[in-house]
Design an enzyme around this catalytic site. Structure first.
Site, short mmCIF file in Angstrom:
data_model
loop_
_atom_site.label_atom_id
_atom_site.label_comp_id
_atom_site.label_asym_id
_atom_site.label_seq_id
_atom_site.Cartn_x
_atom_site.Cartn_y
_atom_site.Cartn_z
N GLY A 21 0.94 -1.10 -0.06
CA GLY A 21 0.08 0.17 0.05
C GLY A 21 0.84 1.35 0.26
N ARG A 100 -7.63 -7.50 -7.32
CA ARG A 100 -8.87 -8.35 -7.71
C ARG A 100 -9.66 -7.30 -8.67
NH1 ARG A 100 -9.81 -13.23 -5.62
NH2 ARG A 100 -8.79 -13.74 -3.37
N ASN A 116 -8.87 4.80 -9.46
CA ASN A 116 -7.83 3.93 -9.44
C ASN A 116 -6.50 4.73 -10.07
OD1 ASN A 116 -6.35 1.54 -9.26
ND2 ASN A 116 -6.42 1.37 -11.62
N HIS A 118 -3.11 3.78 -12.12
CA HIS A 118 -2.51 2.74 -13.13
C HIS A 118 -0.94 3.17 -13.58
CE1 HIS A 118 -2.37 -0.30 -16.18
NE2 HIS A 118 -2.19 0.37 -16.89
N GLU A 151 -16.46 -0.58 -15.89
CA GLU A 151 -16.45 -1.79 -15.93
C GLU A 151 -15.28 -2.42 -17.03
OE1 GLU A 151 -20.40 -3.96 -16.59
OE2 GLU A 151 -21.18 -2.36 -15.75
N ASP A 154 -9.33 -0.67 -17.00
CA ASP A 154 -8.27 0.52 -17.12
C ASP A 154 -8.85 1.57 -18.08
OD1 ASP A 154 -6.59 -0.28 -15.04
OD2 ASP A 154 -5.48 -1.55 -16.47
#
Length: 211
Positions: A21, A100, A116, A118, A151, A154
């Site tokens: 993390g 996940r 998120n 990336h 959905e 990325d």
């Protein structure tokens, strides 16, 4: 209630991790400042042994280990995660090395409120092994992206990006280390934008920015 306005004036955030993390720690460090528009209310890991849980505890942030193996299926596991997030009062969810794939139903439940980071300049190199792939493609610029989660893997609307030069003699490891430094700067900036309401995901799935 909008993500930009909470009773305490700071948007409550839940962070999902699977390992050490380091991006989570960057968010927590930024949130120590009283003028930062978000605060980390909860850290959840799907792996009870994740080192990031100890790091979060050292910041006096509530933690939950919600192991996939404790549930009959993916749906019940994700339901438990959503219930924990809601119980914490969090309005935004940050993925920080959560390993996940989330289901469409979970993403729909948190639509426009889950982000998120990336390790590539999306839309280039979605998925895994981004640094190796960037080197193999001969890229001279690489970097990282913070995006809303949808959905598609990325594929969500881009919130912010940071570019990192690819140097002669770079290896995937050396490039990864430099990109990670950029991630630690970019993610807190992007979360602050979302928490302030400077960017949101529109009904048409586009990022909408305001001054």
């Amino acid at each position: 209630m909008s993500a930009a306005a909470t009773a305490a004036g700071r948007t409550r955030v839940a962070v999902l991790i699977s390992g050490r993390g380091s991006n989570m720690a960057a968010l927590m460090e930024a949130a120590r400042s009283t003028d930062y528009p978000a605060r980390i209310a909860l850290v959840i890991s799907d792996k009870p042994e994740a080192k990031g849980l100890q790091t979060a505890g050292s910041y006096n942030i509530a933690t939950r280990a919600i192991a996939r193996t404790a549930f009959a299926d993916k749906a019940s596991h994700e339901a438990a995660i959503s219930e924990a997030i809601e119980a914490s009062g969090a309005e935004l969810v940050c993925l920080a090395g959560y390993m996940r794939l989330l289901s469409g139903s979970f993403i729909h439940r948190w639509r426009g409120r889950i982000i998120n980071i990336h390790p590539s300049l999306l839309p280039s190199f979605p998925g895994l092994d981004t640094h190796h792939r960037a080197l193999a493609a001969g890229c001279r610029i690489h970097g990282c992206t913070v995006h809303f989660v949808t959905e598609g893997m990325d594929e969500g609307p881009i919130i912010a990006q940071a570019a990192v030069p690819v140097l002669t003699g770079d290896t995937p490891e050396s490039l990864s280390a430099r990109v990670l430094e950029a991630e630690h700067r970019l993610y807190p900036e992007a979360l602050a934008m979302v928490a302030r309401g400077a960017v949101r995901m529109g009904a048409d799935g586009q990022a909408i920015f305001r001054d």
